[in-house]
Every structure is written in structure tokens, then in C-alpha cells.
Scaffold this active site. Sequence first.
Site, PDB file in Angstrom:
ATOM      1  N   ASP A 270      21.234  10.443  46.351  1.00 27.26           N
ATOM      2  CA  ASP A 270      20.093  10.365  45.282  1.00 27.26           C
ATOM      3  C   ASP A 270      19.147  11.289  45.707  1.00 27.26           C
ATOM      4  OD1 ASP A 270      18.127   8.409  43.714  1.00 27.26           O
ATOM      5  OD2 ASP A 270      20.342   7.523  43.349  1.00 27.26           O
TER       6      ASP A 270
ATOM      7  N   LYS B  81      23.852  11.487  38.140  1.00 30.75           N
ATOM      8  CA  LYS B  81      23.255  10.501  37.804  1.00 30.75           C
ATOM      9  C   LYS B  81      21.933  10.919  37.294  1.00 30.75           C
ATOM     10  CE  LYS B  81      21.343   6.037  39.729  1.00 30.75           C
ATOM     11  NZ  LYS B  81      22.341   5.072  39.038  1.00 30.75           N
TER      12      LYS B  81
ATOM     13  N   ASP C 138      18.670  10.544  35.548  1.00 28.15           N
ATOM     14  CA  ASP C 138      17.721   9.305  35.385  1.00 28.15           C
ATOM     15  C   ASP C 138      16.300   9.644  34.418  1.00 28.15           C
ATOM     16  OD1 ASP C 138      16.399   6.802  36.242  1.00 28.15           O
ATOM     17  OD2 ASP C 138      16.623   7.309  38.212  1.00 28.15           O
TER      18      ASP C 138
ATOM     19  N   ASN D 201      12.462   7.796  34.626  1.00 28.47           N
ATOM     20  CA  ASN D 201      11.944   6.951  35.150  1.00 28.47           C
ATOM     21  C   ASN D 201      10.495   6.606  34.475  1.00 28.47           C
ATOM     22  OD1 ASN D 201      13.095   5.389  37.158  1.00 28.47           O
ATOM     23  ND2 ASN D 201      13.498   7.455  38.339  1.00 28.47           N
TER      24      ASN D 201
ATOM     25  N   ASP E 126      17.719  -1.828  37.862  1.00 23.27           N
ATOM     26  CA  ASP E 126      17.607  -1.746  39.436  1.00 23.27           C
ATOM     27  C   ASP E 126      17.653  -2.970  40.137  1.00 23.27           C
ATOM     28  OD1 ASP E 126      17.092   1.018  39.143  1.00 23.27           O
ATOM     29  OD2 ASP E 126      15.039   0.987  39.081  1.00 23.27           O
TER      30      ASP E 126
END
Length: 691
Positions: free
Chosen positions: A334, A444, A446, A448, A514
Site C-alpha cells: 500500500d 489499487k 485511490d 482520497n 475504510d
Amino acid sequence: MLDISEDGRTWVLSGPASSYAVHVSDRDELLHLHWGPRIGLADAEALSLRPLPDFWPFESTLDGREEYPVEGGPRFVRPALSVRTAERRGTEWAYQGYDADTGELRLRFRDGDLDITLHYRMRPSADVVERWATLDNRGPAVELLRADSATWTLPDRDAWRLSQLHGRWGAESRLTRCGLTHGEKVIGSRRGHTSHQHLPWVALDTEATEEHGEVYSCALGWSGSWRIAVAQLPDARVQITGGAGHDDSGLLMLGTGESYTTPVFAGLWSDGGFGGASRAWHAYQRAHVIPDADRDRPVLFNSWEATEFDISEEQQRALAERAAAMGVELFVVDDGWFGARTSDRAGLGDWSPNPDRFPGGLKPLADHVHGLGMQFGIWVEPEMVNPDSDLYRAHPDWVQHQTGRKRTEFRNQLVLNLAREDVREYLWERLDVLLSGAPIDYVKWDFNRCFTDAGWPDDAYPQRLWVDHVRGLYGLLDRLRAAHPGVAFESCSGGGGRIDLGVLSRTDQVWTSDNTDPLDRLAIQHGFSQIHPARVMAAWVTDSPNAMLNRRVSSLRFRFVSAMAGVLGVGGDLTKWTPGELAEAGRWVGLYKEIRPLVQRGDLYRLRPPQGGLSAVQYVLGDETVVLAWLQAQRYGEPVPALRLRGLEPEATYECLETGEVHRGALLLHHGLRVGLRGDLDAAVVRLKRK
């Protein structure tokens, strides 16, 4: 199937159980005829002969009956189309004809130099109607103030009830139902992405239950700002209008020769209650939306909660070895592997491995992970940039901003303007190099933070970035998938902030929330399942107490069974798990692999909603079924109630693999459930197979 009248002015699209019919009158009025149980062409032609009501001058004969209301003329309802030129505003269109092939219908209209095409499509073996519009400008500039994908008209009914999915960060996809009153109910997003606050889906019914009754539902395939308006009109009709954009201040400016195609706004009629509607939506997405949906998604481990930004290659290798021993199939590094990314204050935009943390780049770690028998994945957030980054220092003009205004930062980051071609080309080059330089199997992706200062000072029509940012995102994902067909993508937006049919057509799964607390996730997953299938619903097992939100303590068993309802992942700090916990986790992973085809490709039945006490879901695929059950609370020693299973052959016999009992298909699951939930056991997996 598409049926067309001899005069070419009435059309009926039909699926296995439903039909959708429209008609163009002699006055070029496009009228809605029918949406509901299957009918024939003769029925639709008979409906087209009914005269419009003769209202007195304060009402419109078209309102509530027109298929795609435009601004202008004898109309008062919310327009789906609102345009402006240098001379005038509004639309006065004329019917030009139609084009049709198997399953798709295109109705063509013209207003001066603006061509308007309304598209209709029903996919094979599906009752979902896909609708969208295309606008082609052949003359001087035309401003699209509003260009919705479709307006859906429901039949006259008493006491409509509206279902929607609402929430916030950490509490997405919560289902609510309430009576529809006169006026409009408007939901949407002003945030530049689908949002945590609302999913672009609504359903209407009058007296449906989980397995019985008519349900009308609509879902928009758009990953930016959007709006859906549900209007209870004065004459008791209901219309649902939706599309891209959150207001009518301006969508796009079409120059000569330019065109705009709206996102798809899909609709479904079902007489199988909310569960039947959900299963139809799930089957449609697996067959026609989700890439490679016939491939089951692997069990993954994600390193974020174990390491956060304190990351190194040696540490990731240690986690990978523990994950592989547990049976994990995909290992994901990550945030923190790139640039100067030692916190959330720096590095976004600089997509090169940190040389101190990964001296040889990502390839040595990826090779080690592959050598352990797992796939390798990474986290990225390409649409964002930290002011403390090489990218921002070189190109401060690449972010969304308003001249003379402070650039708002959330999470110490700004939003790159993907409507700009130079920004898209930079991201394409960096991501292509990244995916070409190491054996990466999964990304992944994202997002945000929301849009705040959505400005583009150098552009003649800066508000177009709301649409063109999303079109840029889609183009970038499409280009990367074409160049790297073996790479899977997950859509993430601080949890469930970007989930819709548009992004699902370009990604393999989505991050649901989340919030990984297993009890909270039951309600989130219940709402998510109203429209989207388990095949795309990522769900993790993390540490207890839950560190993200509530510090709740839960058993490893409850955490696993909760996450096994979707695409199973693990996100805890495995270096702190005891040998006993690692061994138990390995058994759960092994069991999930056995039931994975049922969960990810089977028909879902929601047996009991997560409202306290016993909650349960059931998946059916072929001759097998599996029940996941959770005992959330038990009062006064009450016995575990029986569950009536669904979707099985009533006269067939099924063996419970946990107890060896044999049941008829129309069974009450009782003893097997009690065995699974006895004593301190708060979750159960019960499998049955047809004998």
C-alpha cells in the site's frame, strides 16, 4: 428483442420478463407508453391510441407522459435537456427517424443545428434497459446547461415508497426507505466523484417485500458529480430524471462538429421483490459490465494497517511470507513505496520507487512474492498531488484551482486536472513505465479527496473539467488496461466514494469502505448488495480491537465470516498474530476458496437483514448453496431461530456438509445453524449440496 410498428413510430424492447415501449406522435411528441410486465407490439399500439388528457391552461398535457422532457414549449416538469446558444435558450425539436439493430434502438431528433439521439438497449437474457443520449452540434457553439441520460416514467400507483443508499465516510451504502410525497426528492454529488454520501441508485415500490412485489429501480453509470431527481407529479405520476453534473450552471460547450455522449442510466423492472431486483442487477453486471467477471477474484493481503508509512522491502518480504503461509493469493504493497512518501505530506505525484526503501525498485519484491506463489499488487493515487512533490514544483498549474484564491488542501493534497491532455499524458507515461518495469498484477487506484477549487483559469469554458476529468480518468484506465491486459484494477476513494456502473466497467473490484469493523460492515454490505454483486465487493479481516474507527473487539471467526460475504482480503498486522490465530486464519482462507464460486458468482438471497439478533445471507450456484450467518446479539438465552432457505429445488434433497443431515429443498435450516452458532461461536458457515 425489439419490435417496431409498421409505421415506424412505436417501439417495444423486451427482455425475459419485462417490456419497455415508446411512441412518437403525429406532432413529433415522444411519449412513454409502458414499463413493466412483458407486452406485445399490439398492446403498445393500443396504448399509443389513448388520447392525452385535456387539461385546463395551467397544466401541461405532456408532463408525466413525455419520454425525455426538454426545456421549452408546453412543459413544466424538470427538463432532461437544457441548452443555450448566442440567440436563444431551450429546445424545439423535430423527429427525424430511427435506427435499430438487435436489442438497440436509436431515435433521432433535430433542433436547428443540434442533433439529438436517444439510445435504448436491452442486453441478451436481461431485463435491464440501458438508456443514454448523444448530442451532435453541426453549427455555432451550443452550451449544454443540462444533458441528462434519461427520464423514467412510472405507472400510476398509490403511495410510492423510495429506497436509496446514503451515508458518509466509514458508513457508506446504508439503506433507507420512506414514503414519496408530492414534489421532488433530489440526491447526488457535488464533490467531483460518486461520493460516500449517496450511491447513484434509487428503487420505488408500493408494497414489495424482499421476495415479492413490483420494484422499479435505476442506476447511473457515472463516476463524477451527478444528480437524480425523483418527482411525484400533481397527477400522481412519478418521473425519475438523472445524469452527470450537480446543477444547471453549465456542463459543456459544444463547438462546431463536437458531440457529447451522456453516461448510461439503466433501469430495471422486477416482480420478484427487492431480492429479485438485486439478483437481476447482479447478473446484469456480471454478464455485461464487470471485466472478466467469470474469473473469481483472489484472496489478498494489503500491508496498510500493518505498516502504514513505515515501510521497507525487508519488512514487506516478512509480511508476504506469513501471508503466503496463510493461503493468500495476492500481496499488495500500500501507500509509502514511492517518492519522498514517509507521511501523507509529501510524494504524491512522484511515481517512482523510493530508492532508500526499495534500492532495486519494486521488481525484487515482486519476484519474491511471485516465488511464494502469490500475485503482486501496489497502491497508487494518480489523480492527486502533494504540494511537497517534484511534480507540483514543476507544474503548479496542473492542479484544479481558482485564480487569486487559496488552494484548499485536504489530507495535504490537491487534485490534478485530468481534463488537461498534458496531465493525462504524464500519468500515462509514469504508470506505463511502472507497470512495464516490474511484474505487477494488481493496482489499487485511490482517490482520497473531493473537488473544492474546481477551476481551470486558462480554459475558455473551465466548468467543463467536472465532466472532462471523469472522461480523462476513463480514457486513462481504458488505455492502461489495453496496454497491460494482465493487470487487475480496484477502484477506491477513501473507502466507497467512487462506486457506480461507470467505474465498474473498467475495474475488477471496489473498496467498499475504510470501515473494516465486521459488525458495521454487515449493514454496509447489506446496502451495497441492493445493486452491486459480491463479485466486486472487497472486504477485509483486520485486527481486533478495530483500530480504524471504534476499538470494538470481535472474534477472528466473526471477522472472517463477515469478510467472506464478498471478495475476501486480510489487512491486519500478521507479525502480531499468534501461531494459533495464523493457523485459524489459514483454515478460514481454505474454506473461503471452497465456497468462493458461490459467493462471487452465485445468486444472493438476503435471509435476515442486519438489524440485531441473527443476520444471514445465502448464495446459490447450481446444485450447491452456502449460508453465512452472524449472531449479533442474543437476549435472555433465546434459541437461534430457523432460517427458511431460498432458491432451491423444492422437491430435491440437500445434504448439510457440516452435520450430514438431509433436507428437502423447501427447508428450514435449524440444526446445522445451531451447531455453527453454539456456545461462544458468533458466526457460522453452513454448506449444502444437492444429493
